[in-house]
Structures are given as C-alpha cells and as structure tokens.
Scaffold this motif. Structure first.
Motif, PDB file in Angstrom:
ATOM      1  N   ALA A  88      -5.529 -36.281 -13.473  1.00 25.30           N
ATOM      2  CA  ALA A  88      -4.221 -35.688 -13.775  1.00 25.30           C
ATOM      3  C   ALA A  88      -4.168 -34.240 -13.304  1.00 25.30           C
ATOM      4  CB  ALA A  88      -3.948 -35.772 -15.275  1.00 25.30           C
ATOM      5  N   ALA A  89      -5.275 -33.511 -13.478  1.00 20.64           N
ATOM      6  CA  ALA A  89      -5.318 -32.116 -13.047  1.00 20.64           C
ATOM      7  C   ALA A  89      -5.154 -32.004 -11.537  1.00 20.64           C
ATOM      8  CB  ALA A  89      -6.628 -31.475 -13.489  1.00 20.64           C
ATOM      9  N   LYS A  90      -5.726 -32.963 -10.793  1.00 17.03           N
ATOM     10  CA  LYS A  90      -5.575 -32.963  -9.327  1.00 17.03           C
ATOM     11  C   LYS A  90      -4.105 -33.032  -8.938  1.00 17.03           C
ATOM     12  CE  LYS A  90      -9.871 -35.306  -8.001  1.00 17.03           C
ATOM     13  NZ  LYS A  90     -10.388 -36.558  -7.403  1.00 17.03           N
ATOM     14  N   VAL A  91      -3.369 -33.897  -9.613  1.00 14.52           N
ATOM     15  CA  VAL A  91      -1.947 -34.062  -9.306  1.00 14.52           C
ATOM     16  C   VAL A  91      -1.186 -32.788  -9.653  1.00 14.52           C
ATOM     17  CG1 VAL A  91       0.140 -35.372  -9.832  1.00 14.52           C
ATOM     18  CG2 VAL A  91      -2.066 -36.549  -9.631  1.00 14.52           C
ATOM     19  N   MET A  92      -1.498 -32.200 -10.817  1.00 17.39           N
ATOM     20  CA  MET A  92      -0.782 -31.007 -11.267  1.00 17.39           C
ATOM     21  C   MET A  92      -1.044 -29.803 -10.363  1.00 17.39           C
ATOM     22  SD  MET A  92      -1.396 -31.256 -15.368  1.00 17.39           S
ATOM     23  CE  MET A  92      -0.797 -32.650 -16.337  1.00 17.39           C
ATOM     24  N   VAL A  93      -2.269 -29.652  -9.916  1.00 14.42           N
ATOM     25  CA  VAL A  93      -2.636 -28.500  -9.083  1.00 14.42           C
ATOM     26  C   VAL A  93      -2.056 -28.625  -7.685  1.00 14.42           C
ATOM     27  CG1 VAL A  93      -4.598 -27.393  -7.946  1.00 14.42           C
ATOM     28  CG2 VAL A  93      -4.716 -27.926 -10.378  1.00 14.42           C
ATOM     29  N   GLY A  94      -2.011 -29.852  -7.162  1.00 18.15           N
ATOM     30  CA  GLY A  94      -1.472 -30.064  -5.827  1.00 18.15           C
ATOM     31  C   GLY A  94      -2.420 -29.601  -4.744  1.00 18.15           C
ATOM     32  N   ARG A  95      -1.862 -29.194  -3.605  1.00 14.30           N
ATOM     33  CA  ARG A  95      -2.688 -28.849  -2.444  1.00 14.30           C
ATOM     34  C   ARG A  95      -2.755 -27.339  -2.254  1.00 14.30           C
ATOM     35  NH1 ARG A  95      -1.349 -30.655   2.470  1.00 14.30           N
ATOM     36  NH2 ARG A  95      -3.398 -31.440   3.021  1.00 14.30           N
ATOM     37  N   THR A  96      -3.062 -26.609  -3.323  1.00 20.74           N
ATOM     38  CA  THR A  96      -3.238 -25.164  -3.234  1.00 20.74           C
ATOM     39  C   THR A  96      -4.606 -24.850  -2.635  1.00 20.74           C
ATOM     40  OG1 THR A  96      -4.144 -25.111  -5.478  1.00 20.74           O
ATOM     41  CG2 THR A  96      -1.780 -24.744  -5.242  1.00 20.74           C
ATOM     42  N   PRO A  97      -4.790 -23.634  -2.084  1.00 21.49           N
ATOM     43  CA  PRO A  97      -6.123 -23.259  -1.596  1.00 21.49           C
ATOM     44  C   PRO A  97      -7.164 -23.375  -2.706  1.00 21.49           C
ATOM     45  CG  PRO A  97      -4.474 -21.683  -0.841  1.00 21.49           C
ATOM     46  CD  PRO A  97      -3.779 -22.604  -1.799  1.00 21.49           C
ATOM     47  N   GLY A  98      -8.296 -23.973  -2.346  1.00 21.28           N
ATOM     48  CA  GLY A  98      -9.331 -24.188  -3.355  1.00 21.28           C
ATOM     49  C   GLY A  98      -8.901 -25.182  -4.409  1.00 21.28           C
ATOM     50  N   TYR A 199     -10.509 -16.158  -3.924  1.00 18.63           N
ATOM     51  CA  TYR A 199     -11.759 -16.573  -3.282  1.00 18.63           C
ATOM     52  C   TYR A 199     -11.486 -17.561  -2.159  1.00 18.63           C
ATOM     53  CZ  TYR A 199     -16.293 -18.925  -2.737  1.00 18.63           C
ATOM     54  OH  TYR A 199     -17.436 -19.482  -2.226  1.00 18.63           O
ATOM     55  N   SER A 200     -10.614 -18.506  -2.408  1.00 20.31           N
ATOM     56  CA  SER A 200     -10.400 -19.607  -1.466  1.00 20.31           C
ATOM     57  C   SER A 200      -9.574 -19.183  -0.253  1.00 20.31           C
ATOM     58  CB  SER A 200      -9.720 -20.780  -2.175  1.00 20.31           C
ATOM     59  OG  SER A 200     -10.489 -21.209  -3.268  1.00 20.31           O
ATOM     60  N   ARG A 201      -8.687 -18.216  -0.417  1.00 16.72           N
ATOM     61  CA  ARG A 201      -7.840 -17.804   0.702  1.00 16.72           C
ATOM     62  C   ARG A 201      -8.649 -17.224   1.845  1.00 16.72           C
ATOM     63  NH1 ARG A 201      -2.259 -14.915   0.339  1.00 16.72           N
ATOM     64  NH2 ARG A 201      -2.523 -15.524   2.508  1.00 16.72           N
ATOM     65  N   SER A 202      -9.767 -16.595   1.507  1.00 16.43           N
ATOM     66  CA  SER A 202     -10.596 -15.995   2.566  1.00 16.43           C
ATOM     67  C   SER A 202     -11.615 -16.972   3.122  1.00 16.43           C
ATOM     68  CB  SER A 202     -11.327 -14.757   2.006  1.00 16.43           C
ATOM     69  OG  SER A 202     -12.175 -15.130   0.936  1.00 16.43           O
ATOM     70  N   ARG A 203     -11.534 -18.223   2.675  1.00 19.37           N
ATOM     71  CA  ARG A 203     -12.489 -19.246   3.145  1.00 19.37           C
ATOM     72  C   ARG A 203     -11.724 -20.495   3.594  1.00 19.37           C
ATOM     73  NH1 ARG A 203     -14.522 -15.927  -0.290  1.00 19.37           N
ATOM     74  NH2 ARG A 203     -16.723 -15.306  -0.222  1.00 19.37           N
ATOM     75  N   PRO A 204     -11.214 -20.461   4.829  1.00 17.71           N
ATOM     76  CA  PRO A 204     -10.407 -21.581   5.320  1.00 17.71           C
ATOM     77  C   PRO A 204     -11.187 -22.885   5.422  1.00 17.71           C
ATOM     78  CG  PRO A 204     -10.932 -20.041   7.097  1.00 17.71           C
ATOM     79  CD  PRO A 204     -11.353 -19.395   5.825  1.00 17.71           C
ATOM     80  N   GLU A 205     -12.525 -22.805   5.361  1.00 21.25           N
ATOM     81  CA  GLU A 205     -13.304 -24.047   5.459  1.00 21.25           C
ATOM     82  C   GLU A 205     -13.138 -24.924   4.219  1.00 21.25           C
ATOM     83  OE1 GLU A 205     -16.075 -21.058   3.493  1.00 21.25           O
ATOM     84  OE2 GLU A 205     -14.544 -21.091   5.068  1.00 21.25           O
ATOM     85  N   LEU A 206     -12.625 -24.326   3.134  1.00 25.42           N
ATOM     86  CA  LEU A 206     -12.381 -25.135   1.929  1.00 25.42           C
ATOM     87  C   LEU A 206     -11.094 -25.922   2.142  1.00 25.42           C
ATOM     88  CD1 LEU A 206     -13.263 -22.587  -0.903  1.00 25.42           C
ATOM     89  CD2 LEU A 206     -14.725 -24.267   0.218  1.00 25.42           C
ATOM     90  N   ARG A 207     -11.254 -27.196   2.376  1.00 31.57           N
ATOM     91  CA  ARG A 207     -10.110 -28.035   2.714  1.00 31.57           C
ATOM     92  C   ARG A 207      -9.241 -28.291   1.498  1.00 31.57           C
ATOM     93  NH1 ARG A 207     -12.884 -33.117   5.485  1.00 31.57           N
ATOM     94  NH2 ARG A 207     -14.052 -32.951   3.548  1.00 31.57           N
ATOM     95  N   LEU A 208      -7.959 -28.477   1.779  1.00 31.61           N
ATOM     96  CA  LEU A 208      -7.047 -28.875   0.716  1.00 31.61           C
ATOM     97  C   LEU A 208      -7.314 -30.328   0.358  1.00 31.61           C
ATOM     98  CD1 LEU A 208      -3.738 -27.353   2.138  1.00 31.61           C
ATOM     99  CD2 LEU A 208      -5.283 -26.324   0.491  1.00 31.61           C
ATOM    100  N   SER A 209      -7.071 -30.673  -0.884  1.00 23.99           N
ATOM    101  CA  SER A 209      -7.235 -32.071  -1.278  1.00 23.99           C
ATOM    102  C   SER A 209      -6.154 -32.906  -0.614  1.00 23.99           C
ATOM    103  CB  SER A 209      -7.140 -32.199  -2.810  1.00 23.99           C
ATOM    104  OG  SER A 209      -5.908 -31.691  -3.267  1.00 23.99           O
ATOM    105  N   ARG A 210      -6.418 -34.191  -0.497  1.00 23.86           N
ATOM    106  CA  ARG A 210      -5.454 -35.054   0.194  1.00 23.86           C
ATOM    107  C   ARG A 210      -4.131 -35.093  -0.565  1.00 23.86           C
ATOM    108  NH1 ARG A 210      -4.579 -40.042  -1.973  1.00 23.86           N
ATOM    109  NH2 ARG A 210      -5.912 -40.673  -3.713  1.00 23.86           N
ATOM    110  N   LYS A 211      -3.069 -35.306   0.186  1.00 16.37           N
ATOM    111  CA  LYS A 211      -1.743 -35.341  -0.418  1.00 16.37           C
ATOM    112  C   LYS A 211      -1.586 -36.605  -1.253  1.00 16.37           C
ATOM    113  CE  LYS A 211       3.134 -34.819   0.677  1.00 16.37           C
ATOM    114  NZ  LYS A 211       4.143 -34.622   1.756  1.00 16.37           N
TER     115      LYS A 211
END
Length: 436
Positions: A88-98, A199-211
């Motif tokens: 449920a938390a995955k859905v609520m957070v969405g595809r934000t950095p980190g 933290y995540s904005r400066s690390r583009p290698e951290l992929r967004l979770s799938r839509k």
C-alpha cells in the motif's frame, strides 16, 4: 545529614553505580529506591512501604491497555500485515525519487501506528524493504538509516504505549495524548521523506519504482484497508465514547487475531509463542512501573522535584531557555535510557516546572515522547538502532554516518514542536478533549 537529602543522595548514587556496572534499569531503580527507604524508614517499614508502592503503581485500570496493545502488536508482527502495508505504501508514494526508500518511511509509519511499536516496525518493514532496496542499487547503510530513522514515528502516532505510561504519571487524558500525537508524528514522517528526497535527487542511479496502474493500485489499497482500519476502529471508538482506551486494546487484540486468521498467517500452534513474547515485553514494562512508584515516593519524600526546579530556575527564569534546557536533558537521557523508565523518572520532575509557565501537560507529553523517541535511534542504548542494524546485517558504525542528516532534521523538528503548541493542541482542542 537530614533524612530527606540523605534519601536523595542514596537514590542518585545507587542508580548511577548500578548503571555504570551494567545492571538493568529496573534493578537499578528498584534496589536504589528500596535502599533509600531502608535508611530513612528502617528495614521493616521500608519493606512494607516498597510493597505498597509497587502495588499502588500497577493497580491501575488504564494500565491494562499496555499488555493488550503489546499483544496486538506481536500478533500483527506475525500476522502477514507488514507485506500488505508495504504494498500500500508503494502505491501511496508513487514514482518519486528514491521511491523504495520513501515506501520504507511510509510503511514504517503505518505499521508503527497499527502496532504501537517502533522496534516491531523496524524489524518487520526493514526485513521486507532492505533486500528490495539493495536489489535496486541503494546503499545498504542509507537503506538501514532510513528504516531506523522513520520507525519511531509509530511511537507518536497512536495507539502509543509510551503515552499511556505518561498519562499515568501526569494524569493527562490518554485520548487527548493519542490525538495530540498525530500532527507531530506525521511531521516526523515528512522530515524523513525530505531527507530521502534530497539524498535521492543527487543519485540518478536510484531508479523509480515501476508505474502501478489504477486497477492494480486500487486492489493493493483495498487489500491493506483492513489493517489500516484498526487505527480507525481504536481511535474512533475512543473519541466516540464507545469504549475506553483499555477496552480499545482488547478490541485491537481480537481484531488483529481475526485479521491474521483471514490472512492465514498465524496457526493455532503459534499462539503460545506469541503470548509468551507479549508476556515478556509486558512484564518488563509493568515491573518498571512498579519499581518506579517506589522511586517516586522517595523523590517526593526527598523533595527532589522542588530541588531540581530551584536549580533550573537559578540558571534562568526565561521559559525559552528552560524549555531548551529540558529538551537537551531529555535528548541526553535518551542516549542512555529506554523511553519508558525515562518518562516514569523525569515526567514528575519536569511537569511542575513547565506547569509554572502555563504549558499544558498534553503538550509537554508530546514534547517528551518526541525527544525520547530520538533516543531510540541513538547509541549506546537505542533499541531501534540496534534492531535496524541487525536486520540490515550491518554494524552500528556503518549506519551512524548515514543517520546524521536525519538526526539534524528531527532535532530541528523537536524545537518546532516545543515552541509551536498548536501542533500538539489543535486537534485535541477541536475534538473537545482539552479545555480551550
């Protein structure tokens, strides 16, 4: 030497010596308090008074809520609820950095709220999210720090056993304390999310979770609703006057059992182990409350609160300075002491001081719980820190550096909570739980 100062000296020296040699805090408090009573009242009267104070301390109907909330939390920790809250938390957070780390924060807040235990949240959510984040390329130390820093939010978001203990020594309303914890608890979550975002904005290698599609997201949220509904049932029932906090704790146990049975996550053969785990935790808390009652009697006899008050007022009579001084003391105490005994020891000392400035006991309770919650993630005692590091299979030294930005944000937020009473008092005031 007069008996009152002698009792205070024996109490302070005894607790200090026991803590230095590594004795449990309950033993340190109990033996030191009894020794002080033996000296000033005699052995026979000291034994009788100690027994009476222990009985008086635990002979409280509201305290029955603690063992049942503990049991409900243990059931949830074993009942397949964590995975549903993570989804449920995955859905609520969405595809934000980190987004996976953000999911960890949100899931900790939800699980901590329904279980009332930051340690349980760090263990349950950390063991689920840690491998997922490692697979996506997250630094293991940062993942562990995120899990550790966000887990104590559940100690502020009700139901909270620590608030029940505080209500015992302050006579503040449990319902008012529960409601007062919502905004500071959510701000704790927001502070952790901001650190993760930066933290995540400066690390583009951290992929967004799938839509996640709308249909899948809806199914995920619906699957987690029964678990999240526990908060509505417990808090809504208390505020609606349908049952007391103690009765609500019983309902939480029944509800979590039924839910775990529906999820088929707990077998009948698991119940003895679950009951034993809850009994162990409860016995520690209740024993602490009992021996702290002896200490409270000694402190009252020795006029310790009055002496501390006079000492602090001699430093400054400025309320801002004194409140900051109290906050520093609580943060330092949290480094070496679990929150429950810290509340039992220091709430009776500091309450008369803050009351002199017109600070409401509910507001001070939130301030105290917030400051001591920070202590749960700091060495050398921090239980959430050790559990979170163990779950991540890392040493404490591997996590501390990553925790520093979280510490900074949370201490800054503590100052905001202290000097913005509306954050704690607005909701209880709107609901008529405290006088305007």
């Amino acid at each position: 030497m007069e008996t009152a100062p002698l009792a205070a000296l024996i109490l302070l020296a005894g607790i200090s010596i026991f803590l230095v040699i590594g004795a449990p805090i309950s033993i340190a408090v109990g033996l030191s308090s009894m020794t002080a009573l033996f000296v000033v009242l005699g052995v026979e009267n000291g034994v009788l008074t100690s027994a009476q104070q222990v009985f008086r301390g635990i002979n409280s109907f509201p305290l029955l809520a603690i063992p049942f909330f503990v049991l409900a939390g243990v059931i949830m920790n074993n009942g397949g609820i964590a995975s549903r809250l993570v989804n449920a938390a995955k859905v609520m957070v969405g595809r934000t950095p980190g987004s996976l780390a953000q999911t960890n924060v949100a899931a900790n807040a939800m699980f901590g709220a329904v279980s009332g235990s930051g340690v349980a949240a760090a263990a349950a959510i950390g063991s689920t999210m840690g491998p997922m984040q490692a697979k996506e390329g997250y630094d293991r130390g940062f993942s562990a720090a995120t899990n550790i820093a966000s887990a104590p939010a559940g100690m502020l978001i009700p139901p909270s056993n620590l608030m029940i203990v505080y209500s015992l020594v302050s006579s503040a309303s449990v319902a008012a304390l529960f409601v007062a914890g919502y905004i500071p608890g959510l701000l704790w979550v927001v502070a952790c999310m901001i650190i993760v975002y930066l933290y995540s904005r400066s690390r583009p290698e951290l992929r967004l979770s799938r839509k996640v599609g709308f249909a899948e997201g809806t199914r995920t949220i619906v699957a987690a609703l029964p678990a999240m509904a526990l908060i509505v049932v417990v808090i809504g029932g208390i505020l609606g006057g349908f049952f007391t906090p103690t009765e609500a704790s019983n309902i939480a146990v029944v509800y979590s059992l039924i839910l775990s049975a529906i999820y088929k996550a707990i077998k009948l053969s698991d119940l003895p182990r679950i009951l034993m785990e809850a009994a162990r935790t409860t016995s520690v808390v209740m024993f602490l409350i009992g021996v702290s009652s002896i200490m409270g009697f000694v402190m009252s006899f020795a006029k310790v609160p009055a002496m501390v008050s006079e000492a602090m007022f001699s430093v400054s009579s400025n309320p801002v300075v004194l409140l900051l001084l109290i906050a520093v003391v609580l943060l330092v105490v949290g480094l070496f002491m679990d929150p429950t005994p810290a509340v039992l020891i220091f709430a009776p000392i500091f309450l008369p001081i803050v009351s002199a400035f017109g600070i409401h006991p509910v507001h001070f309770g939130i301030m105290m719980v917030f400051a001591l919650s920070v202590g749960t993630i700091t060495p050398p005692v921090g239980p959430i820190l050790f559990v979170g590091a163990k779950v991540a299979d890392l040493g404490i030294e591997d996590v501390i550096r990553r925790l520093l930005p979280f510490f900074g944000a949370l201490i800054l937020l503590l100052v905001v909570v202290i000097f913005t009473p509306a954050l704690s008092m607005w909701l209880p005031g709107v609901l008529g739980l405290v006088a305007p």
